[in-house]
Scaffold this active site. Structure first.
Site, PDB file in Angstrom:
ATOM      1  N   ASP A   1      44.239   0.146  98.581  1.00  0.00           N
ATOM      2  CA  ASP A   1      43.273  -0.593  99.393  1.00  0.00           C
ATOM      3  C   ASP A   1      43.251  -2.092  99.106  1.00  0.00           C
ATOM      4  O   ASP A   1      43.786  -2.565  98.113  1.00  0.00           O
ATOM      5  CB  ASP A   1      41.857  -0.077  99.109  1.00  0.00           C
ATOM      6  CG  ASP A   1      41.340  -0.536  97.745  1.00  0.00           C
ATOM      7  OD1 ASP A   1      42.061  -0.346  96.747  1.00  0.00           O
ATOM      8  OD2 ASP A   1      40.238  -1.114  97.676  1.00  0.00           O
TER       9      ASP A   1
ATOM     10  N   ARG B   1      43.499   1.859 103.257  1.00  0.00           N
ATOM     11  CA  ARG B   1      44.028   3.058 102.591  1.00  0.00           C
ATOM     12  C   ARG B   1      44.692   3.993 103.600  1.00  0.00           C
ATOM     13  O   ARG B   1      45.590   4.758 103.261  1.00  0.00           O
ATOM     14  CB  ARG B   1      42.900   3.840 101.906  1.00  0.00           C
ATOM     15  CG  ARG B   1      42.271   3.129 100.729  1.00  0.00           C
ATOM     16  CD  ARG B   1      41.397   4.105  99.950  1.00  0.00           C
ATOM     17  NE  ARG B   1      40.430   3.443  99.086  1.00  0.00           N
ATOM     18  CZ  ARG B   1      40.670   3.037  97.850  1.00  0.00           C
ATOM     19  NH1 ARG B   1      41.862   3.194  97.328  1.00  0.00           N
ATOM     20  NH2 ARG B   1      39.733   2.453  97.133  1.00  0.00           N
TER      21      ARG B   1
ATOM     22  N   ASP C   1      50.580  -1.438  87.526  1.00  0.00           N
ATOM     23  CA  ASP C   1      50.681  -2.893  87.588  1.00  0.00           C
ATOM     24  C   ASP C   1      50.834  -3.388  86.143  1.00  0.00           C
ATOM     25  O   ASP C   1      51.935  -3.439  85.617  1.00  0.00           O
ATOM     26  CB  ASP C   1      49.416  -3.409  88.288  1.00  0.00           C
ATOM     27  CG  ASP C   1      49.418  -4.899  88.541  1.00  0.00           C
ATOM     28  OD1 ASP C   1      50.461  -5.533  88.348  1.00  0.00           O
ATOM     29  OD2 ASP C   1      48.369  -5.443  88.930  1.00  0.00           O
TER      30      ASP C   1
END
Ligand code: 5GP
Length: 185
Positions: A164, A170, A108
């Site tokens: 998650d 998940r 990210d």
């Protein structure tokens, strides 16, 4: 957070299908086999997010490799990074003079990967490369290069295939986008 009985009810859309994941991880595994031909390789999965990726990827790598895990945490219980990396569980293996391939679920901002690369280098790794299933290109803040990237994804919060939200989702076998009301509940 109120969960539905099954995850299907909480998913707004499927971003990457099981078949696409399967095919792309096969391609990456062949690339890894050819790049590391004749070299020693230690594959390190970042828990918990990379569990599905490392399992699927490693099962497609033909080379003899060692596998180890490290648990890091950067997200709290929300959808934004806390900006702070915590080492929750360290590696078993000594990384000194080893070729390392780090397997991550998603890059990210790049903070987690930057932290881990520096950590492995400080322990004397001979080489460190990164394989990430997903990358949010636009979210990059820290400059980390990943040699192996499964898919570029837009700046949305994704779940499934190990990723998650509040420790749930998940077990979804594909990559999906959660319905907004799940965050708002
Ligand atoms: P970074 O340090 O690059 O900002 O964030 C990396 C970590 O944040 C990933 O390993 C993952 O745990 C979490 N993360 C970042 N984006 C997402 C996302 O869209 N969904 C989920 N579930 N986790 C994410």
């Amino acid at each position: 957070m109120t969960l539905s009985e099954t995850y299907e009810n909480d998913i707004k859309k499927v971003l990457i299908t099981e078949e696409q994941l399967e095919n792309r991880l096969s391609e990456l595994a062949s690339q890894i086999d050819s790049d590391y031909k004749g070299k020693d390789l230690l594959v390190i999965g970042i828990l918990k997010g990379a569990i599905f990726t490392i399992t699927k990827l490693a099962s497609k790598i033909k080379k003899n490799v060692e596998i180890d895990f490290i648990t890091l945490s950067s997200y709290g219980s929300d959808t934004k990074s806390s900006g702070d990396i915590k080492l929750i569980m360290d590696l078993d293996e000594n990384v000194k003079d080893r070729n390392i391939l780090v397997v991550e679920d998603i890059i990210d901002t790049g903070l987690t990967m930057k932290w881990l690369i520096e950590y492995l280098q400080s322990k004397g790794a001979a080489s460190v490369e990164v394989c990430t299933l997903l990358r949010k290109k636009e979210a990059h803040i820290y400059d980390v290069s990943a040699k192996y990237v499964g898919f570029e994804v837009p700046e949305v919060f994704v779940v499934g295939f190990g990723l998650d939200y509040n420790q749930y989702y998940r077990n979804i076998p594909y990559i999906g986008v959660l319905k907004e009301e799940i965050y708002e509940k």
